[in-house]
Design a protein around this motif. Structure first.
Motif, PDB file in Angstrom:
ATOM      1  N   SER A 157       0.815  -1.220   0.000  1.00  0.00           N
ATOM      2  CA  SER A 157       0.000   0.000   0.000  1.00  0.00           C
ATOM      3  C   SER A 157       0.846   1.266   0.000  1.00  0.00           C
ATOM      4  O   SER A 157       0.478   2.279  -0.621  1.00  0.00           O
ATOM      5  CB  SER A 157      -0.933   0.008   1.214  1.00  0.00           C
ATOM      6  N   ALA A 164       2.077   3.713  -2.941  1.00  0.00           N
ATOM      7  CA  ALA A 164       1.314   4.865  -3.435  1.00  0.00           C
ATOM      8  C   ALA A 164       1.918   6.183  -2.979  1.00  0.00           C
ATOM      9  O   ALA A 164       1.615   7.243  -3.551  1.00  0.00           O
ATOM     10  CB  ALA A 164      -0.144   4.770  -2.978  1.00  0.00           C
ATOM     11  N   PRO A 206      -2.013   5.726   2.820  1.00  0.00           N
ATOM     12  CA  PRO A 206      -2.710   4.709   2.022  1.00  0.00           C
ATOM     13  C   PRO A 206      -2.949   3.424   2.799  1.00  0.00           C
ATOM     14  O   PRO A 206      -2.037   2.858   3.409  1.00  0.00           O
ATOM     15  CB  PRO A 206      -1.748   4.477   0.845  1.00  0.00           C
ATOM     16  N   GLY A 207      -4.200   2.990   2.792  1.00  0.00           N
ATOM     17  CA  GLY A 207      -4.575   1.747   3.444  1.00  0.00           C
ATOM     18  C   GLY A 207      -5.003   1.881   4.885  1.00  0.00           C
ATOM     19  O   GLY A 207      -5.608   0.961   5.436  1.00  0.00           O
ATOM     20  N   THR A 227      -0.236  -9.215   0.226  1.00  0.00           N
ATOM     21  CA  THR A 227      -0.753  -8.513  -0.954  1.00  0.00           C
ATOM     22  C   THR A 227      -2.021  -9.167  -1.501  1.00  0.00           C
ATOM     23  O   THR A 227      -2.800  -8.513  -2.210  1.00  0.00           O
ATOM     24  CB  THR A 227       0.303  -8.455  -2.076  1.00  0.00           C
ATOM     25  N   GLY A 273      -6.459  -7.752  -2.145  1.00  0.00           N
ATOM     26  CA  GLY A 273      -5.417  -6.881  -2.669  1.00  0.00           C
ATOM     27  C   GLY A 273      -4.934  -5.924  -1.608  1.00  0.00           C
ATOM     28  O   GLY A 273      -5.419  -5.914  -0.474  1.00  0.00           O
ATOM     29  N   ALA A 281      -4.634  -0.316   0.322  1.00  0.00           N
ATOM     30  CA  ALA A 281      -4.781   0.979  -0.351  1.00  0.00           C
ATOM     31  C   ALA A 281      -5.737   0.914  -1.529  1.00  0.00           C
ATOM     32  O   ALA A 281      -6.178   1.958  -2.022  1.00  0.00           O
ATOM     33  CB  ALA A 281      -3.424   1.498  -0.819  1.00  0.00           C
ATOM     34  N   ARG A 282      -6.061  -0.289  -1.981  1.00  0.00           N
ATOM     35  CA  ARG A 282      -7.013  -0.440  -3.082  1.00  0.00           C
ATOM     36  C   ARG A 282      -8.328  -1.062  -2.653  1.00  0.00           C
ATOM     37  O   ARG A 282      -9.309  -1.002  -3.407  1.00  0.00           O
ATOM     38  CB  ARG A 282      -6.398  -1.280  -4.206  1.00  0.00           C
ATOM     39  N   THR A 283      -8.370  -1.672  -1.462  1.00  0.00           N
ATOM     40  CA  THR A 283      -9.532  -2.492  -1.140  1.00  0.00           C
ATOM     41  C   THR A 283     -10.308  -2.088   0.105  1.00  0.00           C
ATOM     42  O   THR A 283     -11.491  -2.422   0.213  1.00  0.00           O
ATOM     43  CB  THR A 283      -9.106  -3.965  -0.980  1.00  0.00           C
ATOM     44  N   GLU A 303     -10.971   3.752   0.984  1.00  0.00           N
ATOM     45  CA  GLU A 303     -10.178   4.130  -0.188  1.00  0.00           C
ATOM     46  C   GLU A 303     -11.042   4.507  -1.385  1.00  0.00           C
ATOM     47  O   GLU A 303     -10.535   4.733  -2.479  1.00  0.00           O
ATOM     48  CB  GLU A 303      -9.224   2.999  -0.561  1.00  0.00           C
ATOM     49  N   SER A 304     -12.341   4.571  -1.193  1.00  0.00           N
ATOM     50  CA  SER A 304     -13.243   5.031  -2.249  1.00  0.00           C
ATOM     51  C   SER A 304     -14.293   5.944  -1.629  1.00  0.00           C
ATOM     52  O   SER A 304     -14.530   5.919  -0.424  1.00  0.00           O
ATOM     53  CB  SER A 304     -13.916   3.842  -2.949  1.00  0.00           C
ATOM     54  N   ARG A 340      -9.347  11.893  -0.150  1.00  0.00           N
ATOM     55  CA  ARG A 340     -10.651  11.765  -0.808  1.00  0.00           C
ATOM     56  C   ARG A 340     -11.614  12.760  -0.176  1.00  0.00           C
ATOM     57  O   ARG A 340     -11.372  13.277   0.912  1.00  0.00           O
ATOM     58  CB  ARG A 340     -11.204  10.342  -0.625  1.00  0.00           C
TER      59      ARG A 340
END
Length: 742
Positions: free
Chosen positions: A123, A126, A154-155, A357, A362, A365-367, A371-372, A503
């Motif tokens: 993560s 990023a 991140p994350g 990972t 994942g 930082a993506r999941t 993060e959204s 965000r």
């Protein structure tokens, strides 16, 4: 396990990837050739079987990798806190291996462990952290990894600094994301904060079906500098304690049960066990975490307790492991010994990264859910009601009608009030949205599906409200101004976190009523406007906006504006008593944009001009009376409502440029001087004088004064309490004359 290590001078072949910067590498563990294939298979999010020996083996590998990195990055700066996280390493690794990666903590001191986890799952790439060398360099540095946790990393889901706050974020996440588990680690030191279990008990009562958050008590026997205050509990007492706070299932796993080294005391270090017993311990933690997770996701309020000595596996034990001092560099003997004990072979590092990972689908930082951006229900145009100027109307009631409509349109919206909406002049909120309570009772507008959350705890109310805002949902915290102080710590944590988020999220909005001037007969216990000083101090952060509407029209405009904003902390202060309407909607909108608006300007005349800069609504009553006295005496008077004082600072006074969602709205000099220039300037506040700082900083009037709240007293009316504080019409007029005579 072999203790043989390679020093940094003898890096194994292949250590040129993410492992660059690892100071010591160890020899392969026993049976690594048997358990060396990743337990989380490609394309999968978690291990398949918690009892699988390979899954247990690799859970322990993950725990030691976390310990190693935690000690090395703190040692790189001789700063930070390795000991607390070290006792949670097996628990954290187990949750990751089970695929539950939306992990929160209330322990800011666990930051280096969380950063290590985010490094292992990639993560942190990023933010340009690719190797252990990068991790070491960026730890506890500006534009790097903050000393305590921040949601800007991140994350990382939420901030953690002050103890006793993380549970609020876990509950908010659980409410917004059914079916997703939100583990939250809690230290037995932080558990002593007054509201941790209390807030969860309130939540259990109000939301009995929302059980997908999992408190994980890291029971290590110590706080920062001494034994924890619950260190003398036995296991049965601790289980009873948690069950008494609404947790139907409590899963406890105790390292002492696996100790084969005869360590003294109730708390032991599992890293000192034989290798076989270490694996048994890791398996027990993995099994306990799996059972607790399934229980929480299955509809039963559940807690997991992991009992292990603080500092397990790092440079020291007990409270001595809590933090590093200046001497604890990477060359210090204790740090070196700790790193060598936890050193892993290169192949193990790669295996741990492979699992981390893949876990949860994942890299965090993506999941993870933060993060959204959470999709919000469109509100459309709200039905604001413009009252005629001069009519007496209750500001909080007008506000409540608008809040009710927001709740009708956004079913996810929660309004929280420990002091009661009806007592605050907002019974209309309860009538429309219902108080959330398992017992249906129409007399009190309560029922199990209500949107008004009313436990008698400011911390519980503020925590859920601002936690929901941080996680992307609309919310509102309401409070009596006098009692808001118990909810302010988490408000500050969240607003500061919002300033640096990557965000957009709805602003944390709150409204405080029953101000000191309204609380005469209740006495000084209910007359505590000092909360205003808290927000006055926060204005310079750049994203905090205390707002002082003058009347029922302006408070509606203020809330309508607040609902359109992002990443701010907006605190509205208003009365629950009938007060004259003094502004139109258009004037209110201008006041919010400019920071202030003229309410009264004497006709052109030859007399000297006194300007009153007034923050508050009820305190306008004596100011208008003073106006009459002064105008009759030949003076000119301008009354300016200070509504949005953050706008009245100069840009250089405020750290707005440091905010991720920048707001550079400041009134320019021309506009400011048109409002406040005069022969004398008097700032008037029914609360604290600090609110008026931006006016006093920029004003050019040579003669100026501030008249504000001093202290509380029992009084029969607002007029009497104002007189006690020197805020009577007579005293205000006299002060103006004194200034102009000088």
């Amino acid at each position: 396990m072999s203790s043989a290590v390679h020093s940094g001078a003898a890096i194994p072949s292949g250590a040129t990837d993410f492992t660059q910067g690892i100071q010591y590498f160890g020899q392969p563990w026993p049976e690594f050739e048997v358990h060396g294939a990743a337990a989380i298979a490609p394309g999968e999010k978690a291990i398949r079987d918690p009892s699988d020996p390979t899954a247990i083996y690799q859970t322990l590998l993950g725990a030691d990798a976390l310990r190693y990195l935690t000690l090395q990055i703190t040692g790189a700066k001789a700063s930070g806190h390795p000991g607390g996280f070290a006792s949670s390493a097996e628990a954290y690794s187990a949750l990751v291996m089970l695929g539950h990666t939306n992990i929160i903590t209330e322990v800011g001191h666990h930051a280096p462990g969380y950063y290590s986890a985010m490094f292992l799952d990639t993560s942190l790439e990023a933010m340009g952290i690719h190797t252990v060398s990068d991790l070491r360099e960026r730890f506890r540095e500006r534009h790097g990894l903050l000393g305590h946790l921040s949601g800007a990393i991140p994350g990382i889901l939420s901030p953690a600094g002050p103890l006793g706050q993380g549970q609020h974020f876990a509950m908010a996440g659980a409410l917004l994301h059914p079916g997703t588990l939100f583990p939250v680690t809690i230290g037995d030191g932080g558990m002593g904060e007054p509201y941790v279990l209390n807030s969860m008990l309130h939540f259990h009562v109000a939301y009995p079906k929302v059980t997908n958050f999992l408190p994980v008590l890291i029971w290590n026997g110590y706080s920062q500098e001494h034994h924890s205050m619950v260190s003398n509990f036995d296991n049965k007492a601790m289980v009873r304690y948690w069950k008494g706070h609404g947790f139907d299932k409590v899963v406890l796993v105790d390292a002492k049960s696996f100790d084969d080294r005869n360590q003294p005391g109730a708390y032991v270090d599992s890293t000192r066990f034989s290798f076989e017993r270490r694996l048994e311990w890791a398996g027990a933690v993995l099994d306990a975490a799996n059972r607790a997770a399934k229980s929480a996701l299955g509809g039963k309020p559940t807690a997991l307790i992991v009992k292990q000595l603080k500092g397990a596996g790092v440079h020291a034990l007990g409270a001595k492991a809590h933090n590093l001092y200046a001497q604890h560099t990477l060359e210090h003997a204790d740090v070196v010994a700790g790193l060598k004990r936890r050193a892993l072979p290169l192949e193990a590092w790669k295996l741990v990264r492979e699992n981390f990972t893949r876990a949860g689908g994942g890299p965090a930082a993506r999941t993870v859910v933060t993060e959204s951006v959470l999709e919000l229900t469109p509100l459309g145009d709200l039905p604001l009601k413009e009252y005629p100027v001069g009519e007496a109307t209750v500001p909080s009631t007008a506000f409540g009608a608008l809040v009710a409509e927001v709740g009708r349109r956004d079913k996810r919206f929660v309004v929280a009030n420990a002091d009661g909406n009806e007592a605050s002049g907002m019974a209309n909120i309860n009538a429309a949205l219902r108080i959330r309570h398992p017992n249906t009772d129409e007399i009190y507008f309560q029922g199990p599906d209500g949107q008004a959350y009313e436990p008698l705890s400011e911390d519980a109310c503020a925590g859920l409200a601002v936690g929901l805002a941080l996680f992307g949902s609309r919310s509102l915290w309401l409070s009596y101004e006098s009692f808001a102080v118990n909810g302010l710590p988490i408000v500050q944590t969240v607003t500061q976190a919002m300033a640096e988020l990557r965000r957009r999220t709805p602003s944390a909005v709150m409204m405080f009523t029953a101000g000191a001037l309204e609380q005469g007969r209740n006495g000084w216990t209910h007359q505590r406007p000092e909360a205003e000083a808290y927000f006055a101090a926060l204005m310079r952060n750049g994203n905090v906006f205390p707002v002082y509407p003058t009347d029922a029209n302006m408070i509606q405009v203020a809330y309508d504006w607040a609902l359109t904003t992002h990443n701010k902390g907006i605190a509205i202060f208003a009365s629950k008593s009938p007060l004259p309407v003094r502004t139109t909607f258009e004037q209110g909108r201008r006041a919010l944009a400019d920071g202030a608006v003229i309410l009264h300007q004497s006709a052109a005349a030859a007399g000297p001009l006194v300007v009153f800069a007034v923050a508050g609504d009820m305190v306008l009553l004596p100011v208008y009376e003073a106006r009459d006295r002064l105008e009759q005496a030949g003076y000119r008077v301008r009354i300016v409502a200070v509504v949005n004082p953050r706008r009245l600072y100069r840009p250089d006074d405020v750290a707005w440029e440091s905010c991720a969602d920048q707001d550079n709205g400041f009134l320019d000099d021309t506009g400011f001087h048109a409002l406040f220039d005069g022969d004398a300037l008097i700032g008037v506040s029914g609360g604290v004088g600090a609110t008026l700082e931006p006016v006093m900083l920029r004003a050019r009037a040579a003669r100026r004064a501030v008249m504000c709240w001093k202290r509380g007293e029992t009084a029969a009316s607002p007029k009497e309490i104002m007189e006690f504080n020197g805020l009577s019409a007579e005293r205000i007029a006299a002060r103006a004359q004194e200034l102009l005579a000088g």
